[in-house]
Design a protein around this motif. Sequence first.
Motif, PDB file in Angstrom:
ATOM      1  N   ARG A  56       0.814  -1.221   0.000  1.00 37.72           N
ATOM      2  CA  ARG A  56       0.000   0.000   0.000  1.00 37.72           C
ATOM      3  C   ARG A  56       0.841   1.263   0.000  1.00 37.72           C
ATOM      4  O   ARG A  56       0.359   2.338  -0.376  1.00 37.72           O
ATOM      5  N   ILE A  57       2.087   1.167   0.466  1.00 38.48           N
ATOM      6  CA  ILE A  57       2.918   2.370   0.513  1.00 38.48           C
ATOM      7  C   ILE A  57       4.094   2.323  -0.451  1.00 38.48           C
ATOM      8  O   ILE A  57       4.656   3.373  -0.792  1.00 38.48           O
ATOM      9  N   VAL A  58       4.495   1.143  -0.908  1.00 37.07           N
ATOM     10  CA  VAL A  58       5.633   1.025  -1.817  1.00 37.07           C
ATOM     11  C   VAL A  58       5.175   1.319  -3.243  1.00 37.07           C
ATOM     12  O   VAL A  58       4.135   0.846  -3.686  1.00 37.07           O
ATOM     13  N   GLY A  59       5.976   2.094  -3.956  1.00 41.56           N
ATOM     14  CA  GLY A  59       5.666   2.376  -5.342  1.00 41.56           C
ATOM     15  C   GLY A  59       4.774   3.577  -5.557  1.00 41.56           C
ATOM     16  O   GLY A  59       4.449   3.917  -6.700  1.00 41.56           O
ATOM     17  N   ARG A  60       4.369   4.239  -4.484  1.00 42.36           N
ATOM     18  CA  ARG A  60       3.581   5.466  -4.636  1.00 42.36           C
ATOM     19  C   ARG A  60       4.476   6.570  -5.180  1.00 42.36           C
ATOM     20  O   ARG A  60       5.629   6.697  -4.811  1.00 42.36           O
ATOM     21  N   TYR A 118       9.627   6.790   7.822  1.00 42.10           N
ATOM     22  CA  TYR A 118       8.751   6.337   6.747  1.00 42.10           C
ATOM     23  C   TYR A 118       8.966   7.087   5.438  1.00 42.10           C
ATOM     24  O   TYR A 118       8.359   6.751   4.422  1.00 42.10           O
ATOM     25  N   ASP A 119       9.837   8.088   5.446  1.00 43.31           N
ATOM     26  CA  ASP A 119      10.109   8.822   4.210  1.00 43.31           C
ATOM     27  C   ASP A 119      11.084   8.035   3.340  1.00 43.31           C
ATOM     28  O   ASP A 119      11.735   7.092   3.808  1.00 43.31           O
ATOM     29  N   VAL A 120      11.170   8.412   2.078  1.00 39.21           N
ATOM     30  CA  VAL A 120      12.062   7.736   1.134  1.00 39.21           C
ATOM     31  C   VAL A 120      12.867   8.770   0.351  1.00 39.21           C
ATOM     32  O   VAL A 120      12.607   9.965   0.415  1.00 39.21           O
ATOM     33  N   VAL A 121      13.818   8.271  -0.405  1.00 39.17           N
ATOM     34  CA  VAL A 121      14.734   9.126  -1.161  1.00 39.17           C
ATOM     35  C   VAL A 121      14.148   9.471  -2.527  1.00 39.17           C
ATOM     36  O   VAL A 121      13.529   8.632  -3.178  1.00 39.17           O
ATOM     37  N   ARG A 122      14.374  10.693  -2.940  1.00 38.70           N
ATOM     38  CA  ARG A 122      14.109  11.106  -4.318  1.00 38.70           C
ATOM     39  C   ARG A 122      15.454  11.172  -5.046  1.00 38.70           C
ATOM     40  O   ARG A 122      16.373  11.875  -4.612  1.00 38.70           O
ATOM     41  N   LEU A 123      15.593  10.416  -6.132  1.00 44.05           N
ATOM     42  CA  LEU A 123      16.855  10.369  -6.860  1.00 44.05           C
ATOM     43  C   LEU A 123      17.070  11.644  -7.662  1.00 44.05           C
ATOM     44  O   LEU A 123      16.167  12.475  -7.816  1.00 44.05           O
ATOM     45  N   THR A 127      13.050  10.646  -9.641  1.00 49.64           N
ATOM     46  CA  THR A 127      12.351   9.404  -9.332  1.00 49.64           C
ATOM     47  C   THR A 127      12.275   9.188  -7.820  1.00 49.64           C
ATOM     48  O   THR A 127      13.255   9.398  -7.109  1.00 49.64           O
ATOM     49  N   VAL A 128      11.117   8.777  -7.358  1.00 50.58           N
ATOM     50  CA  VAL A 128      10.953   8.416  -5.951  1.00 50.58           C
ATOM     51  C   VAL A 128      11.161   6.915  -5.821  1.00 50.58           C
ATOM     52  O   VAL A 128      10.492   6.134  -6.494  1.00 50.58           O
ATOM     53  N   VAL A 129      12.107   6.489  -4.978  1.00 52.82           N
ATOM     54  CA  VAL A 129      12.397   5.060  -4.859  1.00 52.82           C
ATOM     55  C   VAL A 129      11.259   4.356  -4.147  1.00 52.82           C
ATOM     56  O   VAL A 129      10.468   4.964  -3.420  1.00 52.82           O
ATOM     57  N   GLY A 130      11.179   3.022  -4.337  1.00 56.83           N
ATOM     58  CA  GLY A 130      10.099   2.251  -3.725  1.00 56.83           C
ATOM     59  C   GLY A 130      10.133   2.269  -2.205  1.00 56.83           C
ATOM     60  O   GLY A 130       9.111   2.356  -1.546  1.00 56.83           O
ATOM     61  N   GLY A 131      11.328   2.163  -1.643  1.00 53.19           N
ATOM     62  CA  GLY A 131      11.462   2.262  -0.197  1.00 53.19           C
ATOM     63  C   GLY A 131      10.886   1.102   0.579  1.00 53.19           C
ATOM     64  O   GLY A 131      10.454   1.278   1.727  1.00 53.19           O
ATOM     65  N   ALA A 132      10.893  -0.107   0.014  1.00 56.30           N
ATOM     66  CA  ALA A 132      10.385  -1.268   0.747  1.00 56.30           C
ATOM     67  C   ALA A 132      11.345  -1.686   1.846  1.00 56.30           C
ATOM     68  O   ALA A 132      10.946  -1.909   2.996  1.00 56.30           O
ATOM     69  N   VAL A 133      12.632  -1.804   1.491  1.00 60.62           N
ATOM     70  CA  VAL A 133      13.670  -2.175   2.453  1.00 60.62           C
ATOM     71  C   VAL A 133      13.968  -1.016   3.391  1.00 60.62           C
ATOM     72  O   VAL A 133      14.116  -1.180   4.606  1.00 60.62           O
ATOM     73  N   ILE A 286      21.084  -1.895  -2.599  1.00 60.56           N
ATOM     74  CA  ILE A 286      19.626  -1.897  -2.747  1.00 60.56           C
ATOM     75  C   ILE A 286      19.021  -0.563  -2.331  1.00 60.56           C
ATOM     76  O   ILE A 286      18.242   0.039  -3.084  1.00 60.56           O
ATOM     77  N   ILE A 287      19.358  -0.111  -1.135  1.00 62.80           N
ATOM     78  CA  ILE A 287      18.733   1.101  -0.621  1.00 62.80           C
ATOM     79  C   ILE A 287      19.177   2.319  -1.432  1.00 62.80           C
ATOM     80  O   ILE A 287      20.225   2.330  -2.057  1.00 62.80           O
ATOM     81  N   HIS A 288      18.332   3.334  -1.430  1.00 61.80           N
ATOM     82  CA  HIS A 288      18.597   4.587  -2.142  1.00 61.80           C
ATOM     83  C   HIS A 288      18.779   4.347  -3.634  1.00 61.80           C
ATOM     84  O   HIS A 288      19.572   5.034  -4.286  1.00 61.80           O
ATOM     85  N   SER A 289      18.077   3.355  -4.159  1.00 63.90           N
ATOM     86  CA  SER A 289      18.179   3.047  -5.583  1.00 63.90           C
ATOM     87  C   SER A 289      16.842   2.512  -6.081  1.00 63.90           C
ATOM     88  O   SER A 289      15.941   2.189  -5.296  1.00 63.90           O
ATOM     89  N   SER A 290      16.754   2.349  -7.387  1.00 65.88           N
ATOM     90  CA  SER A 290      15.536   1.802  -7.990  1.00 65.88           C
ATOM     91  C   SER A 290      15.337   0.327  -7.635  1.00 65.88           C
ATOM     92  O   SER A 290      14.269  -0.241  -7.891  1.00 65.88           O
TER      93      SER A 290
END
Length: 320
Positions: A56-60, A118-123, A127-133, A286-290
């Motif tokens: 529900r939150i990954v890939g938004r 809960y925030d994620v990186v913008r490359l 691009t906003v990364v999925g941020g699952a891990v 993996i992290i901070h990447s596509s």
Amino acid sequence: MHRGHRARHRRLAGAALCACMALACSSIGAPGPESPAIPAEPRQGPLTGLLDDLGRIVGRETVDRGDELLGMFRERGLDPEVHEFPATASERQPRATGRNLVATVGEGSRDIVVGAHYDVVRLQDGTVVGGAVDNGAASVVLTRVAETLTRHELSHRVRIVLFDLEEAGLLGSQAYVQAAGATRVAAMVNVDVVVGDDTLMYGPTSHEGNDTVYRSLRVACAASEITCMGFPRYPPSDDRPFQAAGIPNVSLAMNGATASHQMWLALNAGAESGLREGFMPEVFRIIHSSRDTIEHVSEAAMNHLHDLVVALVLELDGSL
């Protein structure tokens, strides 16, 4: 903690210590005899729907996943507060306001804070990364931890905090510490990164003032039957503002057994690591990447993390 629970926990202490020896937990040491073991939350089977919640939150296409996580808390019977704080907007981080999500369980004069960002990186290309891990899985798990803790009688107030803008410089956790004050918070547990389900990494054990938290963690590892590995040097996360304020803390992550040993060597062994030149642990690729997608997270890892964090909070609640 309820008196009946304490008696039951004392009876289980010996069994937990034996479990630790059976799991070859010598890397973290044996828990002290004064620390009764707290078993993981008893239930009929593993938690279900964790990967569905993560989806529900990954890939938004946004770095702000707060509304969806607020909904998850409310589905679990909790009513979180939203603590806003000012932030400096930039090309990579366009928001001028951050939001920490705070769910409270129990009452008490002092707090145990359990947090994950809960925030994620913008490359650079936008691009906003999925941020699952990093760090959706931990955020989802903490919504379940909060629900589980409502079924326990606690001596402390436990605050489950999903921090915003960690990736922009630990801004959410800094704002939280400034607002809460060092005297109110008795201990802090940070969870950052879930990839692989064999080993719980924790640290940095080189920091001073955290002996009570480390001792409680060793007991929780034994009771939860999870192998735990201490790191003198450990990547910084939302634990650092609490450390700077003199608040006992620890930062946790789930990883595979081999990958955890490789990461320990890369961070702590220097030229004597035996790793090939230029080696980079898989999690850092993996992290901070596509590549940070839901395929790298297992429901087993999320369940292990849930059980460990619940056991740790209950042990801290009884020992602080």
